[in-house]
Design a protein around this motif. Sequence first.
Motif, PDB file in Angstrom:
ATOM      1  N   VAL A 187      -8.074  -4.435  11.687  1.00  0.00           N
ATOM      2  CA  VAL A 187      -6.874  -3.842  12.800  1.00  0.00           C
ATOM      3  C   VAL A 187      -4.838  -4.125  12.331  1.00  0.00           C
ATOM      4  O   VAL A 187      -4.898  -3.470  12.620  1.00  0.00           O
ATOM      5  N   GLY A 188      -5.876  -5.168  12.104  1.00  0.00           N
ATOM      6  CA  GLY A 188      -4.047  -5.614  12.402  1.00  0.00           C
ATOM      7  C   GLY A 188      -3.401  -4.521  11.266  1.00  0.00           C
ATOM      8  O   GLY A 188      -2.561  -4.872  11.422  1.00  0.00           O
ATOM      9  N   LEU A 189      -4.413  -4.834   9.306  1.00  0.00           N
ATOM     10  CA  LEU A 189      -3.405  -3.944   8.716  1.00  0.00           C
ATOM     11  C   LEU A 189      -3.178  -2.765   9.139  1.00  0.00           C
ATOM     12  O   LEU A 189      -2.134  -1.844   8.574  1.00  0.00           O
ATOM     13  N   VAL A 190      -4.023  -1.789   9.488  1.00  0.00           N
ATOM     14  CA  VAL A 190      -3.855  -0.705  10.136  1.00  0.00           C
ATOM     15  C   VAL A 190      -2.286  -0.428  10.918  1.00  0.00           C
ATOM     16  O   VAL A 190      -1.941   0.685  10.985  1.00  0.00           O
ATOM     17  N   GLY A 191      -3.039  -1.483  12.192  1.00  0.00           N
ATOM     18  CA  GLY A 191      -1.531  -1.305  12.665  1.00  0.00           C
ATOM     19  C   GLY A 191       0.047  -2.006  12.074  1.00  0.00           C
ATOM     20  O   GLY A 191       0.418  -1.197  12.863  1.00  0.00           O
ATOM     21  N   TYR A 192      -0.506  -2.754  11.132  1.00  0.00           N
ATOM     22  CA  TYR A 192       1.251  -2.990   9.990  1.00  0.00           C
ATOM     23  C   TYR A 192       1.446  -1.171   9.727  1.00  0.00           C
ATOM     24  O   TYR A 192       2.145  -1.144   9.551  1.00  0.00           O
ATOM     25  N   GLY A 193      -0.117  -0.956   9.101  1.00  0.00           N
ATOM     26  CA  GLY A 193       0.936   0.385   8.342  1.00  0.00           C
ATOM     27  C   GLY A 193       1.036   1.433   9.156  1.00  0.00           C
ATOM     28  O   GLY A 193       2.560   2.403   8.903  1.00  0.00           O
ATOM     29  N   PRO A 212       5.694   4.162   1.172  1.00  0.00           N
ATOM     30  CA  PRO A 212       4.818   4.498   1.412  1.00  0.00           C
ATOM     31  C   PRO A 212       3.557   4.485   0.522  1.00  0.00           C
ATOM     32  O   PRO A 212       2.446   4.107   1.181  1.00  0.00           O
ATOM     33  N   ALA A 213       4.569   3.159  -0.514  1.00  0.00           N
ATOM     34  CA  ALA A 213       3.169   1.279  -0.730  1.00  0.00           C
ATOM     35  C   ALA A 213       2.598   1.133  -0.197  1.00  0.00           C
ATOM     36  O   ALA A 213       1.434   0.766  -0.120  1.00  0.00           O
ATOM     37  N   VAL A 214       4.073   0.834   0.747  1.00  0.00           N
ATOM     38  CA  VAL A 214       3.417  -0.492   1.829  1.00  0.00           C
ATOM     39  C   VAL A 214       1.910   0.110   2.879  1.00  0.00           C
ATOM     40  O   VAL A 214       1.236  -0.826   3.124  1.00  0.00           O
ATOM     41  N   THR A 218      -2.823  -7.423  -5.229  1.00  0.00           N
ATOM     42  CA  THR A 218      -1.869  -7.472  -6.569  1.00  0.00           C
ATOM     43  C   THR A 218      -0.966  -6.270  -6.639  1.00  0.00           C
ATOM     44  O   THR A 218       0.702  -5.808  -7.277  1.00  0.00           O
ATOM     45  N   LEU A 219      -1.089  -5.417  -5.676  1.00  0.00           N
ATOM     46  CA  LEU A 219      -0.587  -3.556  -5.463  1.00  0.00           C
ATOM     47  C   LEU A 219       0.957  -3.930  -4.348  1.00  0.00           C
ATOM     48  O   LEU A 219       1.507  -2.866  -4.231  1.00  0.00           O
ATOM     49  N   PHE A 220       0.247  -4.629  -3.580  1.00  0.00           N
ATOM     50  CA  PHE A 220       1.316  -4.775  -3.056  1.00  0.00           C
ATOM     51  C   PHE A 220       2.997  -4.968  -3.058  1.00  0.00           C
ATOM     52  O   PHE A 220       2.854  -5.915  -4.043  1.00  0.00           O
ATOM     53  N   PRO A 221       3.322  -4.441  -2.615  1.00  0.00           N
ATOM     54  CA  PRO A 221       5.210  -3.455  -3.235  1.00  0.00           C
ATOM     55  C   PRO A 221       6.048  -5.076  -3.054  1.00  0.00           C
ATOM     56  O   PRO A 221       7.047  -5.197  -4.124  1.00  0.00           O
ATOM     57  N   LEU A 222       6.458  -5.486  -1.621  1.00  0.00           N
ATOM     58  CA  LEU A 222       7.111  -6.722  -1.878  1.00  0.00           C
ATOM     59  C   LEU A 222       7.362  -7.880  -3.042  1.00  0.00           C
ATOM     60  O   LEU A 222       8.234  -7.947  -3.073  1.00  0.00           O
TER      61      LEU A 222
END
Length: 218
Positions: free
Chosen positions: A81-87, A196-198, A13-17
Amino acid sequence: MVLDLLLIGLAVTLFPLPVMAFVLVLASPRGVRKGLVFILAWVACLVLVITLVLVLTGGTPPAPRSPPSVAALWASLLFGVGLVGYGVYRWRRVRRGAAAPKASEEAPATAHEGASLWSAAALAVLLQPWGMVGAAAATVVQADLSEAGSFVALAAFCLVATSSLLAMELSMVFAPERSANVLMGLHGWLRRHKEPAVIGVCLALGLWLISRGLYQLA
């Protein structure tokens, strides 16, 4: 399971896109109606994913350390791992000064003026943070439909994951003029602080999933 689902729902719900796109949907002609369609399509995606998982498990969680249980833990770990990699990827783009919005991210939002109800529904599907939803699916494997608490946890996940959209939709229904100004201000703020939010949301949830997965696999 409950804590994991609530944290994932909060990240969704907080994901900005999708929030940025939803603000523009609300600002378009017949925005409230399109917003409702967006929300219905958004929730339908969540319910569909949960239903598919429950059909596969039969509503009964696999035994601890069984192959299905271990596979679900590995899936959750890989999503982390995928989320960390994307970040990290987005962070490196910012460091290189290449943080300008991609056309694929901005085009759906900027094309809202001529959007139809079907377009609003498609936008909700396209902008769903599917990596996070996949992590939720791996967690739902633990749901036991013989217990009322599992139903509450699943409903709470859907509600939390949709809460920001619901809040904006209701604000436009009951105070349209005031809310329109506030939401466009929010959109402007998110445009300036989107990266920064993403990065923050992806890293925080990804590290949580990795740490939890490693702990449970150990």
